[in-house]
Each structure stands twice: as structure tokens, then as C-alpha cells.
Scaffold this motif. Structure first.
Motif, PDB file in Angstrom:
ATOM      1  N   ALA A 189     121.084  83.003  44.788  1.00 31.70           N
ATOM      2  CA  ALA A 189     121.343  84.312  44.177  1.00 31.70           C
ATOM      3  C   ALA A 189     121.700  85.342  45.245  1.00 31.70           C
ATOM      4  O   ALA A 189     122.575  86.199  45.026  1.00 31.70           O
ATOM      5  CB  ALA A 189     120.126  84.766  43.373  1.00 31.70           C
ATOM      6  N   GLY A 190     121.068  85.259  46.403  1.00 29.03           N
ATOM      7  CA  GLY A 190     121.379  86.163  47.504  1.00 29.03           C
ATOM      8  C   GLY A 190     122.795  85.980  48.008  1.00 29.03           C
ATOM      9  O   GLY A 190     123.453  86.941  48.431  1.00 29.03           O
ATOM     10  N   GLU A 191     123.281  84.744  47.966  1.00 30.47           N
ATOM     11  CA  GLU A 191     124.654  84.468  48.398  1.00 30.47           C
ATOM     12  C   GLU A 191     125.686  85.192  47.531  1.00 30.47           C
ATOM     13  O   GLU A 191     126.798  85.448  47.978  1.00 30.47           O
ATOM     14  CB  GLU A 191     124.927  82.960  48.388  1.00 30.47           C
ATOM     15  CG  GLU A 191     124.180  82.215  49.468  1.00 30.47           C
ATOM     16  CD  GLU A 191     124.404  80.712  49.418  1.00 30.47           C
ATOM     17  OE1 GLU A 191     124.538  80.113  50.490  1.00 30.47           O
ATOM     18  OE2 GLU A 191     124.434  80.141  48.308  1.00 30.47           O
ATOM     19  N   GLU A 192     125.300  85.520  46.315  1.00 27.03           N
ATOM     20  CA  GLU A 192     126.209  86.202  45.383  1.00 27.03           C
ATOM     21  C   GLU A 192     126.261  87.710  45.601  1.00 27.03           C
ATOM     22  O   GLU A 192     127.117  88.393  45.042  1.00 27.03           O
ATOM     23  CB  GLU A 192     125.787  85.906  43.940  1.00 27.03           C
ATOM     24  CG  GLU A 192     125.746  84.434  43.591  1.00 27.03           C
ATOM     25  CD  GLU A 192     127.105  83.767  43.684  1.00 27.03           C
ATOM     26  OE1 GLU A 192     128.109  84.387  43.255  1.00 27.03           O
ATOM     27  OE2 GLU A 192     127.170  82.631  44.202  1.00 27.03           O
ATOM     28  N   ASP A 235     127.035  91.167  47.426  1.00 29.48           N
ATOM     29  CA  ASP A 235     127.993  91.683  48.402  1.00 29.48           C
ATOM     30  C   ASP A 235     127.277  92.169  49.652  1.00 29.48           C
ATOM     31  O   ASP A 235     126.295  92.914  49.568  1.00 29.48           O
ATOM     32  CB  ASP A 235     128.793  92.853  47.810  1.00 29.48           C
ATOM     33  CG  ASP A 235     129.856  92.394  46.826  1.00 29.48           C
ATOM     34  OD1 ASP A 235     130.251  91.216  46.883  1.00 29.48           O
ATOM     35  OD2 ASP A 235     130.288  93.226  46.003  1.00 29.48           O
ATOM     36  N   GLY A 236     127.768  91.750  50.793  1.00 35.74           N
ATOM     37  CA  GLY A 236     127.248  92.236  52.061  1.00 35.74           C
ATOM     38  C   GLY A 236     125.886  91.701  52.451  1.00 35.74           C
ATOM     39  O   GLY A 236     125.304  92.141  53.437  1.00 35.74           O
ATOM     40  N   MET A 237     125.388  90.754  51.703  1.00 34.70           N
ATOM     41  CA  MET A 237     124.062  90.194  51.984  1.00 34.70           C
ATOM     42  C   MET A 237     124.139  89.272  53.190  1.00 34.70           C
ATOM     43  O   MET A 237     124.947  88.353  53.231  1.00 34.70           O
ATOM     44  CB  MET A 237     123.554  89.436  50.757  1.00 34.70           C
ATOM     45  CG  MET A 237     122.249  88.727  50.948  1.00 34.70           C
ATOM     46  SD  MET A 237     120.928  89.889  51.261  1.00 34.70           S
ATOM     47  CE  MET A 237     119.614  88.767  51.633  1.00 34.70           C
ATOM     48  N   PHE A 244     118.969  92.753  47.544  1.00 37.05           N
ATOM     49  CA  PHE A 244     118.142  91.561  47.686  1.00 37.05           C
ATOM     50  C   PHE A 244     116.669  91.868  47.447  1.00 37.05           C
ATOM     51  O   PHE A 244     115.957  91.067  46.841  1.00 37.05           O
ATOM     52  CB  PHE A 244     118.326  90.888  49.044  1.00 37.05           C
ATOM     53  CG  PHE A 244     117.629  89.559  49.098  1.00 37.05           C
ATOM     54  CD1 PHE A 244     118.200  88.442  48.513  1.00 37.05           C
ATOM     55  CD2 PHE A 244     116.396  89.419  49.701  1.00 37.05           C
ATOM     56  CE1 PHE A 244     117.557  87.213  48.530  1.00 37.05           C
ATOM     57  CE2 PHE A 244     115.740  88.199  49.727  1.00 37.05           C
ATOM     58  CZ  PHE A 244     116.320  87.088  49.138  1.00 37.05           C
ATOM     59  N   SER A 245     116.208  93.006  47.901  1.00 35.23           N
ATOM     60  CA  SER A 245     114.815  93.378  47.664  1.00 35.23           C
ATOM     61  C   SER A 245     114.543  93.490  46.158  1.00 35.23           C
ATOM     62  O   SER A 245     113.522  93.006  45.666  1.00 35.23           O
ATOM     63  CB  SER A 245     114.484  94.701  48.353  1.00 35.23           C
ATOM     64  OG  SER A 245     113.138  95.041  48.127  1.00 35.23           O
TER      65      SER A 245
END
Length: 178
Positions: A116-119, A121-123, A147-148
Motif C-alpha cells: 500500500a505504501g508503494e502506491e 506518491d513520493g513515499m 503513510f502515517s
């Protein structure tokens, strides 16, 4: 005897307040020695002859029975904490970003959270192992970061917890010193 680090989720936030001195006293009735609490955010180092899974079970029982807290903890050996700190590619001290390590007691949940984090932006994130991932947040904007917000969803509550890399380093050092 093995040195362990225990990371509690959700302690001293959201109405769940446990004084670290009280926690240390309660843990005296369990098969743990050299118990030390670090900071007020639920970090404990200790020694035990039990396996990591049994340390987790006994520690959670202590929290439930002693404090009425339906607890979730992640237990790592001191050597594993040290390895995760070493594997983290992000800086511990940077004025523009804060580095975090998210731990999980359930690999499948961490897999899902990472995907989910890969989706986002800018993560910027990296997997450190089956039980851990590291990620960056802008300084001063951690709680508002996408992400948080994602990782704080109830779905991940029972199996994940996050610490700033600086805190993780303090826990590493304390666990090694037992």
C-alpha cells in the motif's frame, strides 16, 4: 539467557496510560530479568530464557491482567534490533526528514502495508526484513503524512508499531547493555 526488546503499540496515547514504573513492577511477576523501560512510549528491554513467541505471550498477558489493556507487542532479540538499525538506509538525524521503522508481528500485514505504501506518491520506503520496514516522513509532518495515516488504520493495529530511528537506536543500545 537472551536479551530482548519489546515494543508496545498504542501505549500512553488514546487514553491508554501506563506508568513505566508500574509496568516494570508488574513484569517482576513474570519470567523476565533485568527489565528496563525506555521513554514513555512503550519500549522495554529485558532478559529471558523464553522464546520470542513466549516472551510476547507472557508480556501481553501481563498487560491484560495488570492493566486491563488489550495489548499488542512486537518482540525482537537484541541482535535483531541491532541488525535492523544497521540495515536502515535513512539517517537518524536530518533536519528535513524523520526516519521511522515499522515493526510487525504478522508478516502478511507488513507485506500488505508495504504494498500500500508503494502506491503513495513520493513515499520513500525500504523493506528491512520479514518483520520490519523503514520509511521517511517530512520533518514536522509525520502525523499528516499519507503513510502515517495509512499505517494507523485499525486494520494494522494488532500487528504493527512504529518508532523513530533515534528511539530504535536507544533501544538497541539499552538491549545490548543488559
Amino acid at each position: 539467557m537472551e536479551n530482548y526488546a519489546v515494543f508496545l503499540r498504542g501505549i500512553n496515547v488514546g487514553g491508554i496510560n501506563i506508568k513505566m514504573a508500574d509496568l516494570k513492577t508488574a513484569l517482576a511477576d513474570y519470567p523476565f530479568t533485568k527489565v528496563k523501560t525506555l521513554l514513555a512510549s512503550g519500549n522495554v528491554v529485558l532478559q529471558s530464557e523464553l522464546s520470542p513467541a513466549k516472551v510476547k505471550s507472557e508480556f501481553e498477558k501481563c498487560l491484560r491482567d495488570g492493566f486491563g489493556y488489550d495489548a499488542w507487542v512486537v518482540v525482537l532479540t537484541a541482535s535483531r534490533v541491532a541488525a535492523l538499525v544497521e540495515a536502515c538506509p535513512y539517517p537518524a538525524d536530518d533536519k528535513a526528514t524523520h526516519s521511522y521503522i515499522t515493526l510487525a508481528s504478522d508478516k502478511a500485514m507488513l507485506d500488505e502495508l508495504f504494498r500500500a505504501g508503494e502506491e503513495l506518491d513520493g513515499m520513500e520506503q525500504v523493506r528491512l526484513g520479514p518483520e520490519a520496514m523503514a520509511w521517511l516522513a517530512p520533518a514536522g509532518g509525520t502525523l499528516d503524512s499519507p503513510f502515517s495515516k495509512l499505517s494507523s488504520k485499525a486494520r494494522y493495529k494488532a500487528s504493527t508499531t512504529t518508532r523513530n530511528l533515534r528511539t530504535f537506536i536507544k533501544v538497541r543500545d539499552a538491549a545490548a547493555a543488559l
